[in-house]
Motif scaffolding. Structure first.
Motif, mmCIF file in Angstrom:
data_model
loop_
_atom_site.group_PDB
_atom_site.id
_atom_site.type_symbol
_atom_site.label_atom_id
_atom_site.label_comp_id
_atom_site.label_asym_id
_atom_site.label_seq_id
_atom_site.Cartn_x
_atom_site.Cartn_y
_atom_site.Cartn_z
ATOM 1 N N SER A 527 -7.486 19.674 -13.992
ATOM 2 C CA SER A 527 -7.051 18.657 -14.943
ATOM 3 C C SER A 527 -6.655 17.396 -14.196
ATOM 4 O O SER A 527 -6.515 17.393 -12.969
ATOM 5 C CB SER A 527 -5.864 19.163 -15.776
ATOM 6 O OG SER A 527 -4.698 19.236 -14.979
ATOM 7 N N ARG A 528 -6.469 16.333 -14.930
ATOM 8 C CA ARG A 528 -5.802 15.125 -14.466
ATOM 9 C C ARG A 528 -4.871 14.671 -15.587
ATOM 10 O O ARG A 528 -4.921 15.216 -16.688
ATOM 11 C CB ARG A 528 -6.795 13.989 -14.174
ATOM 12 C CG ARG A 528 -7.744 14.211 -13.022
ATOM 13 C CD ARG A 528 -8.482 12.906 -12.703
ATOM 14 N NE ARG A 528 -9.085 12.302 -13.882
ATOM 15 C CZ ARG A 528 -10.334 12.467 -14.279
ATOM 16 N NH1 ARG A 528 -11.147 13.253 -13.580
ATOM 17 N NH2 ARG A 528 -10.790 11.879 -15.372
ATOM 18 N N MET A 529 -4.060 13.680 -15.326
ATOM 19 C CA MET A 529 -3.211 13.181 -16.387
ATOM 20 C C MET A 529 -4.051 12.702 -17.576
ATOM 21 O O MET A 529 -3.624 12.811 -18.727
ATOM 22 C CB MET A 529 -2.334 12.045 -15.867
ATOM 23 C CG MET A 529 -1.331 11.536 -16.880
ATOM 24 S SD MET A 529 -0.170 12.787 -17.482
ATOM 25 C CE MET A 529 1.023 12.770 -16.155
ATOM 26 N N ASP A 530 -5.247 12.210 -17.305
ATOM 27 C CA ASP A 530 -6.135 11.753 -18.378
ATOM 28 C C ASP A 530 -7.278 12.728 -18.637
ATOM 29 O O ASP A 530 -8.279 12.374 -19.253
ATOM 30 C CB ASP A 530 -6.709 10.370 -18.054
ATOM 31 C CG ASP A 530 -7.434 10.326 -16.710
ATOM 32 O OD1 ASP A 530 -7.364 11.327 -15.956
ATOM 33 O OD2 ASP A 530 -8.063 9.300 -16.404
ATOM 34 N N LEU A 531 -7.120 13.981 -18.189
ATOM 35 C CA LEU A 531 -8.139 15.011 -18.399
ATOM 36 C C LEU A 531 -7.436 16.321 -18.724
ATOM 37 O O LEU A 531 -6.841 16.947 -17.848
ATOM 38 C CB LEU A 531 -9.003 15.178 -17.142
ATOM 39 C CG LEU A 531 -10.069 16.274 -17.182
ATOM 40 C CD1 LEU A 531 -11.159 15.928 -18.199
ATOM 41 C CD2 LEU A 531 -10.673 16.475 -15.791
ATOM 42 N N PRO A 532 -7.460 16.771 -19.991
ATOM 43 C CA PRO A 532 -6.771 18.008 -20.370
ATOM 44 C C PRO A 532 -7.297 19.213 -19.588
ATOM 45 O O PRO A 532 -8.459 19.243 -19.180
ATOM 46 C CB PRO A 532 -7.071 18.144 -21.871
ATOM 47 C CG PRO A 532 -7.385 16.751 -22.316
ATOM 48 C CD PRO A 532 -8.077 16.100 -21.150
#
Length: 877
Positions: A527-532
């Motif tokens: 994940s990333r902060m902008d990728l669930p």
């Protein structure tokens, strides 16, 4: 203290005065439509309330799959929760993708559980989330309301096993964690509800009672008392049922830098059985047991008063060491050999006030190995002890100047063979291969990146799976990846490609379970902060994705209008070092408006308050909805996942080192985004973040830049905080007892604001007058330890903005005395500030008080940054 109610804003008062004089000027249409920057802005409470903690808790579902393997097979099960409820899944992998199905029918389970328990349950919300499989894998067991149940997979039937006896040993037919006790100093072992610390073949165990140690032969049932000198604060373990200890146990936990409580005293005090499970580790052959015994008899006490106790307040007291103190916890090595009448101490002392950790038996019960670290935490030995003769052999030594060491557990490529040693001797955390006798052979890994841990070792092939950060170009430097490397240092292979943070999930005994038992498959949640978060299965050799197991359910969050944070990067104050952060905006964001900006902070240095993987954001997201830009951003001296120079930038300057980077980051964001109002900057944090918040509001020139600060449970005076943490992160001098520079060291703090942080600056931070010496291992009393950490209260006269200080009055981690001392200094400096004391609360604010604190925080920023004085009376809407 609270801010006075202001029913009239400045603009309203001007209008009333002008109207009463009959001199209101005529305005043209263009003037009437122009906004006035002084007009109070209403905080959007309706939007913020939509995202309170209680609402988010119910709709923030499972983030990622945590595999639980069946024995040594690659078949696994996991628990998953989404908008359809909880369910247990069974997955059988294959090179073509494998198969996934429900582990059991939840409707049948709910029906039978209702029949047996006489309590109603439904299929979407079963009352258990953990299960234990039988060794034959034909069924599993779980507990509901202290009653044990067993489900048979083939027949889909449930039966009640009743309530197990208190402290009963684990059933022999259940899969269970290794009962060998784990490591002896990196968090292994420890107390538990089962008092037995079994040897590997379960033929014997040890337990502690009334401070002493007992050995039990399982076959004969004979119990032997193997120690007799155990007393309070010099104990092998005991269950203290006094009210003082019960209350202290209830307060421990709660976050922050460290907690300083005896692990062996954290048991269930409600039990009438006084036996507890001692820390320590058994040898592989089950013949020897080793434990680090800690002596705190000379350590001074700290005190708290529980004012909420009935019928009258109660004094709580506990052992607590502070920086530079003479009498600190002493660590001793004790070893027991089966057949001997008693456990015995082995003298391994080299340095005064040294620490012992990572006890392990590399081959058998004849030789024990452990790490020995000096008090300044700048030197460490790996030593081997012949437990029969007591002879000590130093296998290797690692040392550093101008920083502190962070040793990791020794890992062996195979039993009795080469081992891996982690070191930052090149300025980056790398593993090195040593032969069994301690001779260095070659690096396992090299380069300008960080290797943070060993995930798995294949003792047959010699291959090693490691986790690392900062190697992949174009990615945020803290994103973790999994690599495989041959034991000779060749063939380094990335196994989870993709620009994301790849989380290491933990198995049942706390070890990484990302690699399957046969090493054929990898279970990856990225994940990333902008990728669930997405959980996938990868091929263990190539890293190729075979199938997707699950994806986090955001449906209910999106129905509320949820928008996640936006990652960003800026430069540090040096104009070169890359810093990373996240930005939350209001859901009703309008790019044509100006928004105050608030920085959530935590300085570390053992961590950095920047979320790498996906996060809903919790308090930061809710605060943004009032009408703020909320950020978190890194700083030099923060994360240990980068270079040693980056991590230890603040060594010797534990108060000031993070502030220049915070200010520089916000200034860059304001230059980049016209919607940021640089005249309205707030800052807040908890624990170390509370400390940094107050420093920002007090230390020039930052006290001009930051206008509002909310400081929770801050260690504002690290000279009365935890000795180990303060000395580790600020640095301590080893000074000859004949050196009379103590006064000079303390006086040197007056010039603290003129000092610049950075590795090797420890001399200045401690005053510069004392001459550091080398410890003489033949005379432990020829030295003392000198430290003086700059404090916030010495800067009290510099306060300009609005500062709120918050503490729980039962904080046994960061003592409330730090906050009270700062409050006292502010009063004597004739400064206005706000003070909140939460009765009965420890370091972490619990339940309703935590909710109350979040509300007060939001109101404080709404009032002082937006001019919205929401509080008209005592009612919170």
């Amino acid at each position: 203290m609270s801010h006075p109610v202001r029913p009239l804003g400045r603009w309203s008062a001007i209008l009333l005065l002008a109207a009463s004089a009959g001199t209101l000027p005529a305005q043209n249409n263009s003037q009437a439509t122009q906004p006035d920057e002084n007009r109070p802005v209403k905080a959007n409470w309706a939007l913020a309330n939509r995202f309170n903690a209680a609402a988010l808790r119910n709709i923030t579902y499972t983030f990622g799959v945590q595999p639980r393997f069946l024995g040594q097979s690659d078949t696994l099960y996991y628990n998953w929760r989404d908008r359809n409820g909880n369910r247990f899944m069974l997955y059988v992998p294959s090179p073509t993708g494998g198969s996934k199905r429900l582990l059991f029918d939840p409707a049948k389970m709910a029906e039978q559980l209702t029949l047996l328990s006489k309590k109603p349950y439904d299929a979407t919300n079963l009352p258990f989330q953990t299960i234990t499989f039988l060794k034959n894998h034909k069924g599993f067991r779980f507990t509901v309301d202290t009653v044990r149940y067993e489900w048979t997979l083939a027949t889909e039937t449930l039966k009640s096993l009743g309530r197990p006896p208190r402290n009963a040993p684990p059933p022999a037919d259940e899969e269970r964690d290794n009962q060998g006790g784990g490591g002896g100093g990196f968090g292994g072992g420890g107390a538990g509800r089962n008092f037995q610390n079994y040897n590997p073949d379960s033929s014997a165990f040890v337990f502690a009672r009334d401070h002493n140690l007992f050995f039990v032969d399982v076959k004969t049932g004979d119990t032997t008392k193997i120690s007799s000198d155990g007393v309070e604060h010099y104990s092998f373990g005991f269950r203290d049922t006094t009210e003082n200890r019960r209350q202290l146990n209830a307060l421990s936990g709660g976050g922050g830098q460290q907690n300083q409580n005896d692990d062996d005293e954290q048991d269930d005090n409600a039990s009438t059985d006084m036996r507890v499970r001692p820390q320590g580790t058994w040898s592989p052959d089950g013949k020897s047991f080793a434990v680090v015994r800690r002596d705190q008899r000379k350590v001074k006490e700290l005190f708290l008063v529980n004012v909420l106790a009935n019928p009258r307040p109660v004094l709580l007291h506990y052992k607590y060491t502070m920086p530079g103190e003479e009498n600190v916890t002493q660590s001793e090595l004790w070893v027991y050999r089966r057949g001997e009448p008693a456990i015995k101490q082995i003298n391994v002392r080299k340095w005064k006030d040294q620490a012992l950790m990572d006890l392990h038996w590399p081959v058998s019960g004849d030789k024990l190995r452990l790490l020995r670290r000096d008090r300044p935490q700048r030197a460490v030995d790996l030593i081997e002890i012949d437990v029969t003769t007591g002879a000590i052999k130093t296998l290797l030594t690692d040392a550093i100047e101008g920083a502190a060491l962070e040793p990791k557990p020794v890992q062996y490529l195979k039993k009795g063979g080469d081992f891996l040693w982690w070191s930052q001797k090149t300025g980056w955390g790398m593993y090195y291969v040593y032969n069994f006798d301690g001779g260095e052979k070659y690096p396992l890994t090299t380069g300008q990146w960080n290797v943070s841990r060993v995930v798995k070792i294949d003792s047959t092939t010699g291959q090693v799976w490691i986790a690392g950060q900062g190697r992949e170009p174009g990615e945020q430097l803290y994103q973790t990846h999994l690599y495989r490397v041959n034991g000779n240092g060749s063939g380094l292979t990335l196994l989870d490609p993709g620009n994301a943070h790849h989380a290491l999930t933990l198995g049942e005994n706390g070890t990484p379970s990302i690699v399957s038992p046969t090493k054929r498959y990898i279970y990856d949640t990225y994940s990333r902060m902008d990728l669930p978060p997405v959980s996938v299965v990868r091929d263990g050799q190539t890293g190729r994705v075979l199938t997707k197991l699950e994806e986090m359910d955001l449906s209910k969050l999106k129905e509320l209008g949820f928008v996640g944070a936006t990652p960003f990067s800026v430069k540090a104050a040096d104009g070169v070092t890359e810093l990373f952060g996240n930005m939350w905006k209001p859901i009703d964001f309008d790019s044509t408006k100006k928004y105050p900006i608030i920085n959530y902070v935590y300085p570390g240095p053992q961590t950095e308050a920047v979320t790498t993987g996906f996060s809903v954001g919790g308090g930061q997201m809710q605060l943004a909805q009032l009408g703020f830009i909320v950020i978190q951003v890194g700083h030099r001296g923060g994360s240990p996942l980068r270079s040693l120079a980056y991590h230890r930038y603040g060594y010797g300057n534990l108060r000031d080192y993070a502030l220049a980077d915070k200010k520089a980051a916000i200034e860059q964001l304001a230059a980049r985004h016209s919607f940021i109002d640089l005249d309205k900057v707030g800052i807040y944090g908890h624990s170390g973040g509370g400390f940094l918040t107050a420093a920002a509001m007090l230390l020039p020139p930052y006290n001009e830049f930051f206008k509002v600060g909310w400081s929770e449970s801050g260690n504002h005076d690290n000279n009365i905080y935890n000795q180990n943490w303060s000395e580790w992160n600020h640095g301590v001098r080893v000074v000859a007892r004949t050196d009379s520079a103590r006064g000079g060291a303390r006086a040197g703090a007056a010039n603290a604001q003129q000092r610049r942080g950075g590795p090797g600056n420890n001399g200045g931070a401690n005053g510069g007058a004392a001459r550091e010496v080398v410890q003489d291992s033949t005379n432990y009393d020829n030295v003392r330890f000198d430290i003086r950490v700059p404090t916030n209260h010495e800067l009290a006269a510099n306060l300009k903005g609005n500062l709120a200080l918050i503490t729980g009055d039962l904080d046994n981690n960061v003592h409330p005395g730090g906050t009270i001392k700062l409050a006292n200094a502010l009063m004597r400096a004739n400064k206005r500030f706000d003070l909140y004391i939460y009765p009965g609360e420890p370091h972490g604010y619990r339940g309703a008080v935590g909710t109350y604190n979040q509300r007060m925080l939001m109101e404080y920023f709404a009032e002082h940054l937006l001019g919205d004085y929401y509080r008209g009376n005592s009612e919170i809407k």
